[in-house]
Write a protein that holds these residues in place. Structure first.
Motif, PDB file in Angstrom:
ATOM      1  N   SER A   1       5.440  22.870  40.266  1.00 45.64           N
ATOM      2  CA  SER A   1       6.838  22.569  39.936  1.00 45.64           C
ATOM      3  C   SER A   1       7.426  21.481  40.821  1.00 45.64           C
ATOM      4  O   SER A   1       8.528  20.996  40.565  1.00 45.64           O
ATOM      5  CB  SER A   1       7.688  23.836  40.069  1.00 45.64           C
ATOM      6  N   GLN A   2       6.698  21.094  41.887  1.00 42.35           N
ATOM      7  CA  GLN A   2       7.198  20.067  42.803  1.00 42.35           C
ATOM      8  C   GLN A   2       6.361  18.788  42.735  1.00 42.35           C
ATOM      9  O   GLN A   2       6.451  17.936  43.603  1.00 42.35           O
ATOM     10  CB  GLN A   2       7.233  20.611  44.228  1.00 42.35           C
ATOM     11  N   MET A   3       5.541  18.691  41.687  1.00 45.52           N
ATOM     12  CA  MET A   3       4.762  17.468  41.442  1.00 45.52           C
ATOM     13  C   MET A   3       5.195  16.920  40.086  1.00 45.52           C
ATOM     14  O   MET A   3       5.251  17.662  39.105  1.00 45.52           O
ATOM     15  CB  MET A   3       3.263  17.780  41.418  1.00 45.52           C
ATOM     16  N   GLY A   4       5.521  15.627  40.042  1.00 47.31           N
ATOM     17  CA  GLY A   4       5.980  15.076  38.774  1.00 47.31           C
ATOM     18  C   GLY A   4       5.597  13.624  38.595  1.00 47.31           C
ATOM     19  O   GLY A   4       5.226  12.937  39.552  1.00 47.31           O
ATOM     20  N   SER A   5       5.671  13.160  37.367  1.00 50.42           N
ATOM     21  CA  SER A   5       5.466  11.743  37.070  1.00 50.42           C
ATOM     22  C   SER A   5       6.640  11.274  36.223  1.00 50.42           C
ATOM     23  O   SER A   5       7.211  12.041  35.443  1.00 50.42           O
ATOM     24  CB  SER A   5       4.145  11.524  36.327  1.00 50.42           C
ATOM     25  N   ALA A   6       7.000   9.999  36.402  1.00 49.88           N
ATOM     26  CA  ALA A   6       8.149   9.451  35.683  1.00 49.88           C
ATOM     27  C   ALA A   6       7.890   8.001  35.327  1.00 49.88           C
ATOM     28  O   ALA A   6       7.175   7.290  36.028  1.00 49.88           O
ATOM     29  CB  ALA A   6       9.411   9.575  36.537  1.00 49.88           C
TER      30      ALA A   6
ATOM     31  N   VAL B   1       8.247  14.373  33.803  1.00 51.03           N
ATOM     32  CA  VAL B   1       7.705  15.703  33.536  1.00 51.03           C
ATOM     33  C   VAL B   1       7.051  16.217  34.806  1.00 51.03           C
ATOM     34  O   VAL B   1       6.476  15.446  35.576  1.00 51.03           O
ATOM     35  CB  VAL B   1       6.706  15.662  32.356  1.00 51.03           C
ATOM     36  N   LEU B   2       7.159  17.509  35.033  1.00 52.83           N
ATOM     37  CA  LEU B   2       6.542  18.142  36.196  1.00 52.83           C
ATOM     38  C   LEU B   2       5.158  18.664  35.823  1.00 52.83           C
ATOM     39  O   LEU B   2       4.841  18.843  34.647  1.00 52.83           O
ATOM     40  CB  LEU B   2       7.426  19.283  36.702  1.00 52.83           C
ATOM     41  N   ALA B   3       4.341  18.905  36.813  1.00 53.98           N
ATOM     42  CA  ALA B   3       2.962  19.340  36.581  1.00 53.98           C
ATOM     43  C   ALA B   3       2.888  20.722  35.932  1.00 53.98           C
ATOM     44  O   ALA B   3       1.861  21.075  35.361  1.00 53.98           O
ATOM     45  CB  ALA B   3       2.180  19.334  37.893  1.00 53.98           C
ATOM     46  N   ASP B   4       3.965  21.495  35.999  1.00 55.10           N
ATOM     47  CA  ASP B   4       3.975  22.804  35.338  1.00 55.10           C
ATOM     48  C   ASP B   4       4.453  22.717  33.893  1.00 55.10           C
ATOM     49  O   ASP B   4       4.609  23.726  33.214  1.00 55.10           O
ATOM     50  CB  ASP B   4       4.823  23.812  36.123  1.00 55.10           C
ATOM     51  N   GLY B   5       4.712  21.466  33.409  1.00 58.26           N
ATOM     52  CA  GLY B   5       5.107  21.271  32.016  1.00 58.26           C
ATOM     53  C   GLY B   5       6.595  21.145  31.779  1.00 58.26           C
ATOM     54  O   GLY B   5       7.023  20.820  30.678  1.00 58.26           O
ATOM     55  N   ILE B   6       7.402  21.389  32.795  1.00 57.67           N
ATOM     56  CA  ILE B   6       8.858  21.278  32.630  1.00 57.67           C
ATOM     57  C   ILE B   6       9.250  19.811  32.512  1.00 57.67           C
ATOM     58  O   ILE B   6       8.845  18.974  33.321  1.00 57.67           O
ATOM     59  CB  ILE B   6       9.592  21.928  33.823  1.00 57.67           C
ATOM     60  N   LYS B   7      10.069  19.499  31.509  1.00 57.65           N
ATOM     61  CA  LYS B   7      10.566  18.133  31.323  1.00 57.65           C
ATOM     62  C   LYS B   7      11.945  18.024  31.954  1.00 57.65           C
ATOM     63  O   LYS B   7      12.812  18.873  31.735  1.00 57.65           O
ATOM     64  CB  LYS B   7      10.622  17.782  29.841  1.00 57.65           C
ATOM     65  N   LEU B   8      12.143  16.976  32.744  1.00 58.26           N
ATOM     66  CA  LEU B   8      13.446  16.745  33.368  1.00 58.26           C
ATOM     67  C   LEU B   8      14.359  16.033  32.380  1.00 58.26           C
ATOM     68  O   LEU B   8      13.886  15.408  31.424  1.00 58.26           O
ATOM     69  CB  LEU B   8      13.265  15.930  34.646  1.00 58.26           C
TER      70      LEU B   8
ATOM     71  N   SER C   1      17.553  17.201  41.711  1.00 57.33           N
ATOM     72  CA  SER C   1      18.350  18.299  41.156  1.00 57.33           C
ATOM     73  C   SER C   1      17.519  19.248  40.310  1.00 57.33           C
ATOM     74  O   SER C   1      18.052  20.116  39.645  1.00 57.33           O
ATOM     75  CB  SER C   1      19.487  17.718  40.287  1.00 57.33           C
ATOM     76  N   ARG C   2      16.201  19.077  40.344  1.00 56.13           N
ATOM     77  CA  ARG C   2      15.347  19.928  39.520  1.00 56.13           C
ATOM     78  C   ARG C   2      15.198  21.311  40.166  1.00 56.13           C
ATOM     79  O   ARG C   2      15.465  21.478  41.359  1.00 56.13           O
ATOM     80  CB  ARG C   2      13.973  19.269  39.335  1.00 56.13           C
ATOM     81  N   PRO C   3      14.764  22.299  39.395  1.00 53.87           N
ATOM     82  CA  PRO C   3      14.630  23.662  39.921  1.00 53.87           C
ATOM     83  C   PRO C   3      13.696  23.727  41.134  1.00 53.87           C
ATOM     84  O   PRO C   3      12.639  23.101  41.147  1.00 53.87           O
ATOM     85  CB  PRO C   3      14.043  24.437  38.730  1.00 53.87           C
ATOM     86  N   GLY C   4      14.097  24.477  42.149  1.00 49.17           N
ATOM     87  CA  GLY C   4      13.255  24.733  43.318  1.00 49.17           C
ATOM     88  C   GLY C   4      13.257  23.644  44.365  1.00 49.17           C
ATOM     89  O   GLY C   4      12.593  23.768  45.388  1.00 49.17           O
TER      90      GLY C   4
END
Length: 199
Positions: A29-34, A75-82, A127-130
């Motif tokens: 949840s703390q790894m993402g690509s944009a 998008v985060l590595a757990d699949g959550i889209k910002l 501002s994303r979760p966690g």
């Protein structure tokens, strides 16, 4: 002078990202690509039905082929889209009520800039979760972006974020093009067609 091959660049990038992950034990949840992608106000279809040998084909459009906005998708590595970060090509914000769930900004050319990148980091990335509980995080961006200056890299680092930059020409490593940009544009296509050819 030795220049690394494409395969060597891919391996080096993968080793760098894996090393960061192992060294800091990031949560997914703390790894993402944009990445930002242009979205046209008009998207003519690539498919036409016409007799073989026809020299010219008339394609109906809305007449807005050159008008577009820029959308920063993450998008985060757990699949959550910002939340999508939409950049309009204008000087002032629209007075109309805007849709919920997206962030809208204005810029003269409609592009991502250094100031807007700082804003995106504060409003979306931080501002994303966690984010307040888990301080260590990693952000993957594509290279050759005008706003990705040494000063900006320092700002990203100051936000407890390790930056991984995809090497030039390594599109096979770039998830957002396939997992985000393409599905978004495919979802918009029926809307464009409906305006051009009402059912």
């Amino acid at each position: 002078m030795y220049l690394p091959t494409s395969a060597e660049k891919v391996i080096a990038f993968q080793q760098y990202v894996i090393g960061l992950h192992k060294g800091h034990d990031y949560l997914l949840s703390q790894m993402g690509s944009a990445d930002e992608t242009p979205v046209s106000f008009d998207e003519p279809s690539n498919n036409v039905i016409e007799e073989i040998g026809t020299k010219s084909v008339i394609i109906k459009t809305l007449g807005n082929e050159k008008m577009c906005i820029t959308v920063m998708l993450a998008v985060l590595a757990d699949g959550i889209k910002l939340p999508p970060y939409v950049i309009l090509k204008r000087k002032t914000m629209l007075k109309d009520q805007l849709p919920t769930g997206i962030i809208v900004r204005c810029q003269n050319q409609g592009w991502m800039s250094t100031d807007l990148m700082k804003d995106w980091l504060n409003i979306v990335w931080n501002s994303r979760p966690g984010v307040l509980v888990h301080k260590r995080r990693m952000l993957v961006l594509r290279t050759l972006r005008g706003y990705l200056t040494p000063a900006m890299k320092n700002i990203i680092g100051a936000k407890n974020t390790a930056l991984a930059v995809v090497p030039v020409g390594m599109s096979q490593l770039w998830v957002p093009d396939v997992a985000e940009s393409k599905p978004v544009k495919e979802c918009l296509s029926p809307s464009w067609l409906w305006h051009v050819i009402p059912l």
